[in-house]
Design a protein around this motif. Sequence first.
Motif, short mmCIF file in Angstrom:
data_model
loop_
_atom_site.label_atom_id
_atom_site.label_comp_id
_atom_site.label_asym_id
_atom_site.label_seq_id
_atom_site.Cartn_x
_atom_site.Cartn_y
_atom_site.Cartn_z
N THR A 150 -26.79 -54.77 21.92
CA THR A 150 -26.08 -55.50 22.97
C THR A 150 -24.96 -56.38 22.43
N SER A 151 -24.94 -56.62 21.11
CA SER A 151 -23.98 -57.51 20.45
C SER A 151 -24.22 -58.99 20.76
N GLU A 152 -25.30 -59.32 21.47
CA GLU A 152 -25.63 -60.72 21.68
C GLU A 152 -26.05 -61.35 20.36
N ALA A 153 -25.94 -62.67 20.28
CA ALA A 153 -26.33 -63.39 19.06
C ALA A 153 -27.64 -64.14 19.29
N ASP A 154 -28.46 -64.20 18.23
CA ASP A 154 -29.71 -64.99 18.28
C ASP A 154 -30.51 -64.66 19.54
N HIS A 155 -30.84 -63.39 19.71
CA HIS A 155 -31.28 -62.87 21.00
C HIS A 155 -32.76 -63.12 21.30
N PHE A 156 -33.64 -62.96 20.29
CA PHE A 156 -35.07 -62.90 20.59
C PHE A 156 -35.91 -63.92 19.83
N GLY A 157 -36.93 -64.41 20.54
CA GLY A 157 -38.09 -65.02 19.91
C GLY A 157 -39.08 -63.91 19.62
#
Length: 375
Positions: free
Chosen positions: A303-310
Amino acid sequence: MTVDGTVAPGWETVREEFAAFAAAEPNPPEAQLAVRHHGRTVVDLWAGEDTDGATLSGVFSLTKGAAHLVVALLAQEGVLDLERPVSAYWPEFTGHGKERLTVRQLVAHGSGLISVPEGFSYEEIADDAFLAARLAAQEPYWEPGTAYGYHAFVIGALTGEVVRRVTGRSLQEVYEERVRAPYGLDLYMGLPAELEGRWKPVLEMLPTPAQLELLAAGGPLPELLRTAFNWHHEPPMDMVAYANHPKVKALGPASAGGSGTARGVAALYAAAISGLDGRPALLEPATVADVARLHTPGQDRVTSEADHFGLGFETQPAVGPEAFGHCGAAGGNGFADPVTGIAYGYTRRRFGFPGGLAPENGRLTAAVLKVARGL
């Protein structure tokens, strides 16, 4: 657009924000908003021509919140060891570096098994057991554990197979027995036949001319994004058709196939951190901190999102570092914030533009948190 439902005294500004959003929408959103504060319902609203507070529909990746709550609960109880290799529970999960992947890395979207080259049919992608068997033999799209990327339609099958190997029950069965039924949640992984009368289909996005121009200007989608969302299959997946497919509705695949209401989503997160109706919170404070802790620094390969998941859950930067939750493709979101005691559930039957976390969540979340922080 008329807004129906109730808010507790002091929460009127949330109703005002919801009404302002609904009035500005060019098409009926068929949306629901539910909020609990320390377990108590304080907001229960809906807007649309064919939706009320009890209307059930497909909730897409809001389902992942329920799935990952099961994983967190089993880890908390010591039934599942997050630091062990996946292959220790699932011996067929080997080859191409998969045997080195830990359960924690798997849950945090690190396996690289986002799909298969030919993609999946609706019948296949509805069946978590089929997906797990097929993916166990697949070469990953990156070296497992070295990067992460959103496993949009398969993460629940992968983690669910680990749950099945360690408990002897499917993830859906464990969720029903340990979470949904005891807490009376209106959020299902597999819609019971007796609730068919409350279920209504997901509706297509009806973009404005300006929004159509934006879509046309976006250009071709990145290859991994197309692959993870099954748009490389022939014919490409239609997200509305997926949610409304009878097999998806019946089986409730744990990645994106659940059916529910905003009330059910809010109650799920309240059960996690606050408890409901005299029942204790499902998660202990240490577990809550672990699931919310950032597990994936850097950019999501899909998705190119940053810092996406816990720990499987999406981070919630608009809320705070202690919050955890998950959005859904039609525009909904659900989260828990242990700092304020807020459990939030928002659903849409009609896709919001451009899909994924709908922009009105920012306004609604801000209104909810402003009240909660002032109490």
